[in-house]
Design a protein around this motif. Sequence first.
Motif, short mmCIF file in Angstrom:
data_model
loop_
_atom_site.label_atom_id
_atom_site.label_comp_id
_atom_site.label_asym_id
_atom_site.label_seq_id
_atom_site.Cartn_x
_atom_site.Cartn_y
_atom_site.Cartn_z
N MET A 175 0.83 -1.20 0.00
CA MET A 175 0.00 0.00 0.00
C MET A 175 0.87 1.26 0.00
SD MET A 175 -2.34 1.53 3.08
CE MET A 175 -0.80 2.07 3.85
N PHE A 178 2.38 1.91 -3.30
CA PHE A 178 1.40 2.47 -4.23
C PHE A 178 1.32 3.99 -4.05
CE2 PHE A 178 -2.98 4.10 -4.60
CZ PHE A 178 -3.20 3.89 -5.95
N ARG A 206 -7.20 8.51 -10.26
CA ARG A 206 -6.54 7.20 -10.24
C ARG A 206 -6.23 6.75 -8.81
NH1 ARG A 206 -3.03 7.87 -13.90
NH2 ARG A 206 -3.36 6.11 -15.32
N THR A 210 -8.42 3.68 -5.53
CA THR A 210 -7.84 2.68 -4.62
C THR A 210 -7.84 3.17 -3.18
OG1 THR A 210 -6.43 1.73 -6.34
CG2 THR A 210 -5.74 1.40 -4.05
N ILE A 214 -9.38 1.42 0.42
CA ILE A 214 -8.56 1.06 1.58
C ILE A 214 -9.10 1.76 2.83
CG2 ILE A 214 -6.25 1.17 2.60
CD1 ILE A 214 -5.13 1.18 -0.27
N GLU A 251 -7.21 -1.17 -13.65
CA GLU A 251 -6.00 -0.88 -12.89
C GLU A 251 -6.27 -0.96 -11.39
OE1 GLU A 251 -3.38 3.11 -12.19
OE2 GLU A 251 -3.87 2.62 -14.27
N THR A 252 -7.41 -0.41 -10.97
CA THR A 252 -7.81 -0.46 -9.56
C THR A 252 -8.03 -1.90 -9.11
OG1 THR A 252 -8.87 1.70 -9.76
CG2 THR A 252 -9.48 0.36 -7.86
N THR A 255 -4.79 -3.54 -8.38
CA THR A 255 -4.18 -3.06 -7.14
C THR A 255 -4.86 -3.68 -5.91
OG1 THR A 255 -3.63 -0.96 -8.19
CG2 THR A 255 -3.57 -1.02 -5.80
N VAL A 256 -6.19 -3.70 -5.88
CA VAL A 256 -6.88 -4.23 -4.70
C VAL A 256 -6.65 -5.74 -4.57
CG1 VAL A 256 -8.59 -2.40 -4.65
CG2 VAL A 256 -9.11 -4.50 -5.89
#
Length: 360
Positions: A175, A178, A206, A210, A214, A251-252, A255-256
């Motif tokens: 995280m 990122f 962007r 994400t 979180i 893209e998200t 990441t998750v």
Amino acid sequence: MLFLELIRVALGRQACLSHAPSGEEWRGLLQESARQAVVGVTYCALNRLPADQRPPREVMIDWQASVQKIICDNKRLNHDSVWVSERFLKAGFRNAVLKGQGNALLYPDPFMRTCGDIDIWLDGKRDDIIGYVTHFFPKIKVQWQEVEFPVRKGTCIEVHTTPALMFHPADRRRMEAFFDSHREEIFANETELPGEQGKVRIPTLRVNLTFQLIHIYRHIFNEGIGLRQLIDYYYLLQDCQAKGRTDLLAETAKTVKSLHMERFVGALMWIMQEVFHLQEELLILPPDEQEGRFLLREIMLAGNFGQHDKRNKIKSGKWGNFWQQTIRNLRFLTHYPREVIWNPWYRISQFIWRKRNGYS
């Protein structure tokens, strides 16, 4: 559920209610709106309704009074957000306002979002940031990721050394990597707040896609989450479509998944689609109905940030609070095991870190 119908009317996803509420039902709808911190949102639904479905005059007066306070609070927080951002810039800290007044910009009427505190992320070393705050407030409670900065009467300001928090150490490192990779674009993203109050920097679209997932995820394990946080994310997804950046959703999703949040995001997507009637093309991951129903029950029971959840009653003493929260989180063990298991170890490490550094 009548309340969720009212939410859909407010979001423009439903034309009217299934039936005309009684005066008592309208009073209950106003109370539930307050529990979920969405009074301004549901107020926007009232003028959309057919004349025969609108609330009685006495309920409308109470609703309008609450909305006027929300408007005043937003004006104050817009002013204070600009003020504190400029103060930190003068002190040598680049900064970005997280969530809050930045989220309000996504609403059709930015003054209708119920505001809370000001969360501001500073660019700098953790010791330097904490040192700056404790220079003015030596006895203030310090946490690894944030510290309060009570310089404005009536406004809670939380200074962040990192934008968000995860308890599992490997996920936390990913995280932080990122956020570090997007640091420059965040601190360069200057935005004008409503009412000609001035400019602040906020996370880019962007990053927000994400970051806000979180943030919501983390609050499950601390106090709880409410519909206000989900409506924030609904409007964020609408903004994604309006700007023609639906490519960011894939893209998200990537990441998750790297942060092991698939089950939570699947639950959130089910609620978005079931409750808000979110468009199919804006789903980040496939909806998970079983997980979604569980999460929606928690949201409706707990209210905004779990403020109405009797299970969150704080026990006296630090260790009483520690065990109360640990036991509370056991109900999430089969749903989000990584964060539940690592939560107590993180909190113990924080206790040791504060003692070693002489923090309150």
